[in-house]
Structure formats: structure tokens, C-alpha cells
Design a protein around this motif. Sequence first.
Motif, PDB file in Angstrom:
ATOM      1  N   ALA A 172       8.625   3.897   4.172  1.00 40.13           N
ATOM      2  CA  ALA A 172       8.109   3.030   5.234  1.00 40.13           C
ATOM      3  C   ALA A 172       9.211   2.545   6.163  1.00 40.13           C
ATOM      4  O   ALA A 172       8.989   2.307   7.358  1.00 40.13           O
ATOM      5  CB  ALA A 172       7.384   1.828   4.612  1.00 40.13           C
ATOM      6  N   GLY A 173      10.422   2.404   5.632  1.00 41.26           N
ATOM      7  CA  GLY A 173      11.510   1.830   6.426  1.00 41.26           C
ATOM      8  C   GLY A 173      12.019   2.703   7.552  1.00 41.26           C
ATOM      9  O   GLY A 173      12.725   2.203   8.434  1.00 41.26           O
TER      10      GLY A 173
ATOM     11  N   PRO B  26       6.485   6.026  16.352  1.00 35.68           N
ATOM     12  CA  PRO B  26       7.074   5.004  15.480  1.00 35.68           C
ATOM     13  C   PRO B  26       6.021   4.460  14.506  1.00 35.68           C
ATOM     14  O   PRO B  26       5.436   3.404  14.724  1.00 35.68           O
ATOM     15  CB  PRO B  26       7.549   3.921  16.456  1.00 35.68           C
ATOM     16  CG  PRO B  26       7.484   4.532  17.818  1.00 35.68           C
ATOM     17  CD  PRO B  26       6.398   5.563  17.743  1.00 35.68           C
ATOM     18  N   GLY B  27       5.764   5.198  13.458  1.00 36.95           N
ATOM     19  CA  GLY B  27       4.763   4.826  12.478  1.00 36.95           C
ATOM     20  C   GLY B  27       3.365   5.265  12.873  1.00 36.95           C
ATOM     21  O   GLY B  27       3.081   5.556  14.039  1.00 36.95           O
ATOM     22  N   ALA B  28       2.461   5.299  11.886  1.00 35.39           N
ATOM     23  CA  ALA B  28       1.071   5.674  12.148  1.00 35.39           C
ATOM     24  C   ALA B  28       0.352   4.615  12.977  1.00 35.39           C
ATOM     25  O   ALA B  28      -0.600   4.923  13.696  1.00 35.39           O
ATOM     26  CB  ALA B  28       0.330   5.909  10.837  1.00 35.39           C
ATOM     27  N   ILE B  29       0.801   3.378  12.903  1.00 31.52           N
ATOM     28  CA  ILE B  29       0.124   2.318  13.647  1.00 31.52           C
ATOM     29  C   ILE B  29       0.243   2.561  15.154  1.00 31.52           C
ATOM     30  O   ILE B  29      -0.694   2.321  15.909  1.00 31.52           O
ATOM     31  CB  ILE B  29       0.657   0.929  13.235  1.00 31.52           C
ATOM     32  CG1 ILE B  29      -0.312  -0.166  13.693  1.00 31.52           C
ATOM     33  CG2 ILE B  29       2.072   0.693  13.725  1.00 31.52           C
ATOM     34  CD1 ILE B  29      -0.068  -1.510  13.033  1.00 31.52           C
ATOM     35  N   MET B  30       1.390   3.077  15.592  1.00 26.60           N
ATOM     36  CA  MET B  30       1.531   3.441  17.002  1.00 26.60           C
ATOM     37  C   MET B  30       0.734   4.703  17.316  1.00 26.60           C
ATOM     38  O   MET B  30       0.135   4.812  18.393  1.00 26.60           O
ATOM     39  CB  MET B  30       2.998   3.640  17.362  1.00 26.60           C
ATOM     40  CG  MET B  30       3.219   4.129  18.794  1.00 26.60           C
ATOM     41  SD  MET B  30       2.518   3.022  20.063  1.00 26.60           S
ATOM     42  CE  MET B  30       3.844   1.829  20.196  1.00 26.60           C
ATOM     43  N   ALA B  31       0.684   5.641  16.381  1.00 27.49           N
ATOM     44  CA  ALA B  31      -0.116   6.849  16.585  1.00 27.49           C
ATOM     45  C   ALA B  31      -1.575   6.480  16.846  1.00 27.49           C
ATOM     46  O   ALA B  31      -2.199   6.961  17.800  1.00 27.49           O
ATOM     47  CB  ALA B  31       0.001   7.765  15.369  1.00 27.49           C
ATOM     48  N   ASN B  32      -2.118   5.613  15.989  1.00 27.11           N
ATOM     49  CA  ASN B  32      -3.510   5.190  16.158  1.00 27.11           C
ATOM     50  C   ASN B  32      -3.716   4.522  17.511  1.00 27.11           C
ATOM     51  O   ASN B  32      -4.692   4.792  18.225  1.00 27.11           O
ATOM     52  CB  ASN B  32      -3.909   4.232  15.039  1.00 27.11           C
ATOM     53  CG  ASN B  32      -4.010   4.895  13.683  1.00 27.11           C
ATOM     54  OD1 ASN B  32      -4.229   6.100  13.589  1.00 27.11           O
ATOM     55  ND2 ASN B  32      -3.844   4.125  12.633  1.00 27.11           N
TER      56      ASN B  32
ATOM     57  N   THR C 190       0.804  -1.225   0.000  1.00 26.23           N
ATOM     58  CA  THR C 190       0.000   0.000   0.000  1.00 26.23           C
ATOM     59  C   THR C 190       0.836   1.273   0.000  1.00 26.23           C
ATOM     60  O   THR C 190       0.290   2.375   0.024  1.00 26.23           O
ATOM     61  CB  THR C 190      -0.939   0.018   1.222  1.00 26.23           C
ATOM     62  OG1 THR C 190      -0.147  -0.075   2.411  1.00 26.23           O
ATOM     63  CG2 THR C 190      -1.921  -1.146   1.165  1.00 26.23           C
ATOM     64  N   CYS C 191       2.151   1.145  -0.017  1.00 22.84           N
ATOM     65  CA  CYS C 191       3.018   2.320  -0.047  1.00 22.84           C
ATOM     66  C   CYS C 191       3.302   2.728  -1.485  1.00 22.84           C
ATOM     67  O   CYS C 191       3.386   1.881  -2.372  1.00 22.84           O
ATOM     68  CB  CYS C 191       4.343   2.012   0.646  1.00 22.84           C
ATOM     69  SG  CYS C 191       4.183   1.414   2.345  1.00 22.84           S
TER      70      CYS C 191
ATOM     71  N   LEU D  99      17.848   9.115  14.019  1.00 25.29           N
ATOM     72  CA  LEU D  99      18.179   8.875  12.614  1.00 25.29           C
ATOM     73  C   LEU D  99      16.929   8.914  11.746  1.00 25.29           C
ATOM     74  O   LEU D  99      16.890   9.563  10.695  1.00 25.29           O
ATOM     75  CB  LEU D  99      18.882   7.526  12.470  1.00 25.29           C
ATOM     76  CG  LEU D  99      20.240   7.398  13.170  1.00 25.29           C
ATOM     77  CD1 LEU D  99      20.725   5.956  13.112  1.00 25.29           C
ATOM     78  CD2 LEU D  99      21.267   8.329  12.547  1.00 25.29           C
ATOM     79  N   ASP D 100      15.874   8.208  12.185  1.00 32.61           N
ATOM     80  CA  ASP D 100      14.618   8.212  11.436  1.00 32.61           C
ATOM     81  C   ASP D 100      14.042   9.619  11.342  1.00 32.61           C
ATOM     82  O   ASP D 100      13.569  10.045  10.282  1.00 32.61           O
ATOM     83  CB  ASP D 100      13.595   7.288  12.120  1.00 32.61           C
ATOM     84  CG  ASP D 100      13.950   5.817  11.995  1.00 32.61           C
ATOM     85  OD1 ASP D 100      14.876   5.493  11.237  1.00 32.61           O
ATOM     86  OD2 ASP D 100      13.297   5.000  12.650  1.00 32.61           O
ATOM     87  N   SER D 101      14.081  10.315  12.455  1.00 30.24           N
ATOM     88  CA  SER D 101      13.486  11.659  12.488  1.00 30.24           C
ATOM     89  C   SER D 101      14.232  12.634  11.593  1.00 30.24           C
ATOM     90  O   SER D 101      13.631  13.513  10.962  1.00 30.24           O
ATOM     91  CB  SER D 101      13.465  12.174  13.926  1.00 30.24           C
ATOM     92  OG  SER D 101      12.640  11.362  14.744  1.00 30.24           O
TER      93      SER D 101
END
Length: 400
Positions: A238-239, A91-97, A27-28, A270-272
Motif C-alpha cells: 500500500a505504501g 496513484p492508487g486505485a482510489i485515483m483510478a476509480n 483491508t490489505c 520509484l513507486d513504479s
Amino acid sequence: MVKFEHFAVERWMDDYETKSTHNLAETCCASISLDDLQALSEVKGLSLLSHSAKMTYGEIPGLKSLRTNLANLYSSKTSTPLPAENILITPGAIMANHLIFYSLVGPGDHVICHYPTYQQLFDTPRSLGAEVDLWKTSPEKNWSLDIDELEKMIKKNTKLIVINNPQNPTGAVVTKSNLEKLVAIASAHNITVMSDEVYRPIFHGIGPMDKEFPPSILSLGYNNTIAVGSLSKAYSLAGIRTGWIASRSPEMIARIMNARHYTTISVSQLDSAVASYALAAHTIHALIGRNIKLAKNNLEILDKWVSDHREFCDYVKPVAGTTAFIRFKRDSKPLNSETLCRRLVEEEKVLWVPGSHSFGPEFKGFVRIGYVCETEDLKAGLDKASSWLKKEVATLPLDE
């Protein structure tokens, strides 16, 4: 003990993603490398993070430059700028939700959720003891939300309305006028609205000049709104596992921040740093332009494929996002989509997602296809599926 249902779509991906050579379930938008990202940027050769920087936890709510870049995006074309302090990095939208549900709902609360959608958006509040009603859409109505139905669904204990805009798996949008009506109803009942906007701003069938072009939920003048976003879907990254929560309400952010302390502490420096670079003015326009162009081009290919195979499939053409929800049939009766998808990946290494398995048993015959992958991979996967279906469609069971 909290009881979670099996996460159907994620388990399907776990079981088959590594066994496919043509992943049309993704889906990305087609992923990019850091070299690709810097090639898109006006600022070349920029070090994403100083090699001498100490690897501490960093800024706890999230890297300030990243939150500032996001605040600038949400403040565009609005009369009231969004402060960077009203954004939390996750850490990703899944954690946000998950953090939003964990912070806002529990036993005795009622949640209304846009449907079909990503399973997390309705099963997580259920796991926390909330009563969840599904606000259903259908292909017969172009997957549009019925605002009159929302009025009838509201209860005295309705705490949260959840929407997914653009919508996974259909590629539909909640239009501006429907968003305005939704917010008016929520405001009248003091209900919080959460909008999962991870596929924003991949709009390819509706443009900013269209009167129904959907703004972010944060643009409609109601404080009790929350938007969720991510670098995964629309931004091809996504990574780096970077998502966010944004709200007009400082009190809402403070409440979620309290829950965040229990789960996250902070997000990788690093991600940020990569996320901040991607969302900076010198990079974001080229990155989104690349992905919208890819989506438009690939959707033309998919649309022609559906038209060429209309004897056994149909769909409502997506106007946004990266996914299409296609209905497969034989003699006007739905095929068993789970058998179809399992055989297709096992025999041809082409991965699709079965709708009845992953989005709800009522979606008989439906298959989700992610089409914003590399164009050549889309073409090759559809060609293989076409040859296979022409030979095997008569052998597939119906789902009656």
C-alpha cells in the motif's frame, strides 16, 4: 461546487487507526518491506531503480515495464492479448476509480452500483450529478448478485454498471456465470462495465478449476469493460501508492487519459519501479502465494472464532479478498455496531469497522473485520475482543 458526502469508512480509520494496537480494520494483506519483497523474488539484490537515473516525470502513461507486466497478467489464458498501451498507471486505485467516473459520467447519466461496497464507487458518480441506483446483495442470498434484478434496473440513460469483485466488505465474488450474464446484458444495451478488482487474485475459498471461478472482467470478450487494480490489497504494498486502469477499448483509455492529464501527469518513478519488480514473473507467484496462504490460514482462525461465539454473531464465510462482514446480535436483535466498535477500540485498542456507520444504515449489527494481517496480531485482537464481548455484550445497545 461539487458536494462530497463524508467518506465514512476513511473517517473512521482516520479517527481510530492510530489509537489501536490491534488493527483488524485494515483491508490489505499484511504489509511487507522492500527487503521482504526481494527475499520473495527469484532475482536477489536487484536495484529497483538506478541511482544515476534522473528524477524526471518519467513515462507519462506509466512505466512501460510495469504496464507490460500487467498486460501479461490480463492476457493469461485469453485468446486476445491485452496491449500494454491499454493500461494507465495511477496513484492508487482510489485515483483510478475517480478518473473513470470523472471521464465517463455526469448530469443526466444513470449508474448502477453493486452494494454494499466501498463508498467511493457510488458517491463519486452522485457528486458528479449522475443518478445512482444500488444493486443490493444480502446475506440471505450469500451476497450474490441477482441478474434478473439488473434487467429491471436498466434505464435509457444507464451509462455505467459498477461491480466490486471480490467484494468489500463481504468477501463474496461475482461468479463466472453471473459475470457472463452481466456482460451479455451490458453489451445488448451498450453500457460500460467497470469492475473494481483490487482484491483480485486473493481467492481462498474457490479455485481456478472451479467452473464458477471469476475471471477478470477484461476476459469476457466485451470491449466496453474497465478493470481497476492496485498493489495495496492483494500485493501488500500500500505504501508505494500504485494502481491502474485497464480496458479492452483504446478509445476508453484515451478518454480517461485526457482526464488524467488534469490530475496526475505521471506516477513516481520509484513507486513504479517497485511495482514493476513485484509484478514481474520472478516475484509475483511467490508474493501471491504468500498472501493466499496467509488468507487461508487466518480465515480458519476467524471462522473458528465466529463459530465459538455463535451465540452473538454469524456471517457468510468469505471466499475471497481480505475482509469478512460479521453480524453481531443479542437475543436475535442487532447490536449497535458503531457503539460496539467505538467502545472496543477505546477500551481494548482493537479496531473493527462498524457496518451501519461505514457501509449503509441498513447494515445494523454488522462489523467489517480485516483478517489478512499478521497471524499473531489477528489472534491477539480476537482474544481481546472475545474477553471484552463476554463481559460487555449485555451492556451494548441494540440497533432496532
